[in-house]
Design an enzyme around this catalytic site. Structure first.
Site, PDB file in Angstrom:
ATOM      1  N   GLU A 152      -3.016  -4.813  -2.978  1.00 58.33           N
ATOM      2  CA  GLU A 152      -3.528  -5.731  -4.001  1.00 58.33           C
ATOM      3  C   GLU A 152      -3.571  -5.054  -5.367  1.00 58.33           C
ATOM      4  O   GLU A 152      -3.173  -5.629  -6.386  1.00 58.33           O
ATOM      5  CB  GLU A 152      -4.945  -6.204  -3.642  1.00 58.33           C
ATOM      6  N   CYS A 163     -10.213  -5.147   0.589  1.00 54.76           N
ATOM      7  CA  CYS A 163     -11.297  -4.159   0.685  1.00 54.76           C
ATOM      8  C   CYS A 163     -12.215  -4.270  -0.537  1.00 54.76           C
ATOM      9  O   CYS A 163     -11.899  -4.966  -1.512  1.00 54.76           O
ATOM     10  CB  CYS A 163     -10.718  -2.746   0.804  1.00 54.76           C
ATOM     11  N   CYS A 214      -4.080   0.520  -2.462  1.00 56.38           N
ATOM     12  CA  CYS A 214      -3.904  -0.696  -1.661  1.00 56.38           C
ATOM     13  C   CYS A 214      -2.850  -1.604  -2.289  1.00 56.38           C
ATOM     14  O   CYS A 214      -2.556  -1.525  -3.492  1.00 56.38           O
ATOM     15  CB  CYS A 214      -5.210  -1.477  -1.589  1.00 56.38           C
ATOM     16  N   CYS A 235     -10.666  -3.400  -3.911  1.00 54.51           N
ATOM     17  CA  CYS A 235      -9.739  -4.432  -4.394  1.00 54.51           C
ATOM     18  C   CYS A 235     -10.493  -5.679  -4.839  1.00 54.51           C
ATOM     19  O   CYS A 235     -10.101  -6.326  -5.812  1.00 54.51           O
ATOM     20  CB  CYS A 235      -8.703  -4.762  -3.325  1.00 54.51           C
ATOM     21  N   ALA A 270      -0.991  12.049   1.315  1.00 52.59           N
ATOM     22  CA  ALA A 270      -1.575  13.073   2.191  1.00 52.59           C
ATOM     23  C   ALA A 270      -2.994  13.416   1.745  1.00 52.59           C
ATOM     24  O   ALA A 270      -3.855  13.738   2.567  1.00 52.59           O
ATOM     25  CB  ALA A 270      -0.700  14.316   2.188  1.00 52.59           C
ATOM     26  N   GLU A 296       0.347   5.183   0.510  1.00 52.00           N
ATOM     27  CA  GLU A 296      -0.626   6.192   0.943  1.00 52.00           C
ATOM     28  C   GLU A 296      -0.232   7.583   0.467  1.00 52.00           C
ATOM     29  O   GLU A 296       0.868   7.790  -0.069  1.00 52.00           O
ATOM     30  CB  GLU A 296      -0.761   6.144   2.475  1.00 52.00           C
ATOM     31  N   ASN A 354       0.847  -1.200   0.000  1.00 53.72           N
ATOM     32  CA  ASN A 354       0.000   0.000   0.000  1.00 53.72           C
ATOM     33  C   ASN A 354       0.883   1.251   0.000  1.00 53.72           C
ATOM     34  O   ASN A 354       1.927   1.301   0.654  1.00 53.72           O
ATOM     35  CB  ASN A 354      -1.008   0.003   1.162  1.00 53.72           C
TER      36      ASN A 354
HETATM   37  N1  THU Z   1      -5.176  -1.629   2.637  1.00 53.64           N
HETATM   38  C1  THU Z   1      -4.607  -2.448   1.707  1.00 53.64           C
HETATM   39  O1  THU Z   1      -3.539  -2.146   1.154  1.00 53.64           O
HETATM   40  N2  THU Z   1      -5.235  -3.603   1.412  1.00 53.64           N
HETATM   41  C2  THU Z   1      -6.346  -4.075   2.052  1.00 53.64           C
HETATM   42  O2  THU Z   1      -6.832  -5.137   1.721  1.00 53.64           O
HETATM   43  C3  THU Z   1      -6.933  -3.302   3.151  1.00 53.64           C
HETATM   44  C4  THU Z   1      -6.427  -1.912   3.293  1.00 53.64           C
HETATM   45  C5  THU Z   1      -4.473  -0.390   2.995  1.00 53.64           C
HETATM   46  C6  THU Z   1      -5.140   0.880   2.568  1.00 53.64           C
HETATM   47  C7  THU Z   1      -4.559   1.865   3.560  1.00 53.64           C
HETATM   48  O3  THU Z   1      -3.298   2.294   3.085  1.00 53.64           O
HETATM   49  C8  THU Z   1      -4.337   1.048   4.814  1.00 53.64           C
HETATM   50  O4  THU Z   1      -4.352  -0.316   4.398  1.00 53.64           O
HETATM   51  C9  THU Z   1      -5.379   1.265   5.897  1.00 53.64           C
HETATM   52  O5  THU Z   1      -6.650   1.080   5.397  1.00 53.64           O
END
Ligand code: THU
Length: 165
Positions: free
Chosen positions: A76, A113, A74, A116, A67, A65, A63
């Site tokens: 995946e 999520c 994510c 994804c 700002a 992220e 993942n």
């Molecule tokens: N996240 C993922 O990368 N994959 C998932 O299946 C669940 C959530 C990330 C998104 C965000 O950067 C962090 O986890 C918190 O939600």
């Protein structure tokens, strides 16, 4: 007339990574390794995904992220974007996912999520294949044969028009 429908979900639970096949265990370890590359300063939740292609190639994703929160991506979708961008015709057959919180690898498996799930579903349909999900937690590992289990009644290209390729 009212018709009732029931959907049953089936998946396997393993208590130890040693019980996985060698290739699935390797893939899960790659997902764990990918989580170390996460850029997650806002959530402090580091997720790794590893996608195995038919050729045996493995694409990792983490993942990343931002700002501006919705701009993050994510693990995946990072992995799928990387594999499609490089080897669009090499069909994926499995994706492993693992996540770390402040205490380390999560006790329970993390399931993808909604966004994804939708993207994994499109990737199954794009490549006419099933993508096995290997979701690793400290206490247990879930192995799910296809995203259809986690995303039944999918919205897909067939809903848009009947004549899409
Ligand atoms: N996240 C993922 O990368 N994959 C998932 O299946 C669940 C959530 C990330 C998104 C965000 O950067 C962090 O986890 C918190 O939600």
């Amino acid at each position: 007339m009212v018709t009732n429908h029931n959907i049953t979900l089936s998946f396997e639970e393993f208590s130890d990574p040693e019980e996985l096949s060698t290739e699935d265990r390797i893939l899960l370890n790659e997902a764990i390794a990918a989580a170390a590359n996460a850029y997650a300063p806002y959530s402090d939740f580091r997720v790794g995904a590893a996608l195995r292609l038919e050729s045996g190639k493995i694409f990792k994703g983490a993942n990343v992220e931002n700002a501006a929160f919705p701009s993050g991506i994510c693990a995946e979708r990072s992995a799928i974007s990387a594999s499609v961008s490089n080897y669009p015709d090499d069909k994926p057959n499995a994706i492993a996912i693992a996540a770390f919180n402040e205490e380390g690898l999560t006790d329970e498996p993390v399931t993808p999520c909604g966004n994804c799930r939708q993207v994994i579903a499109e990737e199954e349909s794009r490549s006419s294949t099933r993508i096995k999900l290997i979701l690793g937690g400290k206490k247990r590992i879930y192995v799910i044969e296809s995203i259809g289990t986690l995303l039944p009644m999918q919205f897909s290209k067939n809903n848009l028009r009947t004549n899409l390729p």
